[in-house]
Scaffold this motif. Structure first.
Motif, mmCIF file in Angstrom:
data_model
loop_
_atom_site.group_PDB
_atom_site.id
_atom_site.type_symbol
_atom_site.label_atom_id
_atom_site.label_comp_id
_atom_site.label_asym_id
_atom_site.label_seq_id
_atom_site.Cartn_x
_atom_site.Cartn_y
_atom_site.Cartn_z
ATOM 1 N N PRO A 1 0.819 -1.220 0.000
ATOM 2 C CA PRO A 1 0.000 0.000 0.000
ATOM 3 C C PRO A 1 0.850 1.267 0.000
ATOM 4 O O PRO A 1 1.784 1.401 0.791
ATOM 5 C CB PRO A 1 -0.807 -0.127 1.294
ATOM 6 N N VAL A 2 0.527 2.153 -0.902
ATOM 7 C CA VAL A 2 1.121 3.488 -0.949
ATOM 8 C C VAL A 2 -0.047 4.455 -0.868
ATOM 9 O O VAL A 2 -0.894 4.486 -1.766
ATOM 10 C CB VAL A 2 1.937 3.711 -2.233
ATOM 11 N N ALA B 1 15.410 1.769 1.713
ATOM 12 C CA ALA B 1 15.199 0.943 0.525
ATOM 13 C C ALA B 1 16.250 -0.156 0.367
ATOM 14 O O ALA B 1 16.093 -1.024 -0.503
ATOM 15 C CB ALA B 1 15.169 1.824 -0.720
ATOM 16 N N GLU B 2 17.282 -0.150 1.184
ATOM 17 C CA GLU B 2 18.253 -1.244 1.146
ATOM 18 C C GLU B 2 17.634 -2.562 1.616
ATOM 19 O O GLU B 2 18.141 -3.638 1.297
ATOM 20 C CB GLU B 2 19.447 -0.896 2.029
ATOM 21 N N GLY C 1 5.336 -0.790 2.793
ATOM 22 C CA GLY C 1 4.340 0.209 2.441
ATOM 23 C C GLY C 1 4.794 1.608 2.812
ATOM 24 O O GLY C 1 5.824 1.798 3.476
ATOM 25 N N LEU C 2 4.012 2.578 2.371
ATOM 26 C CA LEU C 2 4.347 3.986 2.553
ATOM 27 C C LEU C 2 3.063 4.789 2.633
ATOM 28 O O LEU C 2 2.113 4.538 1.881
ATOM 29 C CB LEU C 2 5.192 4.473 1.362
ATOM 30 N N LEU D 1 12.325 5.037 -2.224
ATOM 31 C CA LEU D 1 11.280 4.189 -1.659
ATOM 32 C C LEU D 1 10.306 3.728 -2.740
ATOM 33 O O LEU D 1 9.891 2.559 -2.760
ATOM 34 C CB LEU D 1 10.495 4.951 -0.581
ATOM 35 N N LEU D 2 9.932 4.641 -3.628
ATOM 36 C CA LEU D 2 8.986 4.292 -4.679
ATOM 37 C C LEU D 2 9.573 3.219 -5.593
ATOM 38 O O LEU D 2 8.877 2.281 -5.991
ATOM 39 C CB LEU D 2 8.606 5.541 -5.473
#
Length: 274
Positions: A81-82, A232-233, A238-239, A267-268
């Motif tokens: 979910p974003v 992101a590593e 979700g965000l 992140l995206l």
């Protein structure tokens, strides 16, 4: 099927004004362009109440449940979910869903404020200032709980009242300061866990994007991008983005969310390839 599900919330959430409703819509449009998928829009814009937390919550609870259902549908389908939120109070609906589907996840809470007050401790009566506390079960909003505060990392939090500080110390909440060591400190705090990101735009320096609350000495766009790259590593589940107001307080032309979207691009990209 896309690994990402974009949701845009347009309902009430303890708003002082309508600027974040338009802001969430603008964020949603930017996310639609970035991922190439049509967002699910939850609720419709309505006149804000700008009143005490209990009245606000009673008015918003039905729409917040619809938001929870949208995030639940995404998570149940195995999608990340974003979500473009209006106010932080909407996290009362989203975080319990994430806790059910990702109980090991670390919640990285980017926010100038801890949002750890309860109805008994709030100095302002503002619903948003109780969002994280409600999702963690320190009080009951009727929207579920689930997140242990020991799995929360506050980033850039710099306006904390004494009762919130007591909660932070009692529940061993980790706090990462918005300083030159923010990236290394955040990476250490995450410690390899899956991450769900909540981004309140007032974590940034106040001249970068319009927000309801203003707090000096925030993150720069460069620092935000670097912290997003560090997150992101690992696994990102979700965000959610909140408190972006589409216009400065004194009016003028609408503000584009493009620089903000650019800053969270790591992140995206990670979410798109999950």
């Amino acid at each position: 099927m896309s690994p990402v599900a974009v949701t845009v919330y347009q309902g009430l959430a303890g708003d002082h004004n309508t600027r974040a409703i338009a802001g969430a819509r603008a964020i949603g449009e930017a996310l639609e362009a970035r991922f190439g998928i049509t967002p699910t829009v939850v609720a419709e814009a309505a006149p804000v109440l700008n009143t005490h937390w209990d009245v606000e919550l009673d008015a918003a609870r039905g729409e917040l449940r619809l938001l929870a259902e949208a995030v639940e549908a995404a998570a149940a389908a195995g999608r990340r979910p974003v979500t473009a939120l209006t106010r932080c109070a909407a996290a009362l609906a989203t975080l319990p869903v994430i806790a059910r589907h990702h109980p090991r996840a670390c919640v990285v809470w980017f926010d100038a404020h801890a949002d750890l007050n309860t109805p008994l401790t709030t100095p302002s009566g503002y619903l948003g200032g109780m969002a994280l506390a409600g999702a963690a079960g320190l009080w009951h909003a009727g929207l579920g709980t689930g997140h242990d505060l020991s799995h929360v990392v506050l980033v850039g939090t710099r306006e904390v009242d004494p009762t919130e500080q007591h909660v932070i110390e009692t529940h061993h909440v980790q706090v990462v300061k918005a300083d030159a060591h923010v990236v290394d400190a955040l990476r250490e705090a995450i410690d390899g866990r899956p991450v769900y990101v909540h981004l309140d735009c007032d974590v940034l320096d106040p001249d970068l994007v319009p927000t309801d609350y203003v707090a000096d000495d925030g993150l720069t766009f460069e620092q935000l991008r670097a912290t997003c790259a560090a997150i992101a590593e690992g696994e990102v589940v979700g965000l959610e983005i909140a408190e972006f107001e589409h216009m400065w307080h004194d009016g003028g032309t609408p503000v584009s969310p493009a620089p903000l979207i650019d800053a969270i691009e790591p992140l995206l990209a990670r979410l798109a390839r999950s």
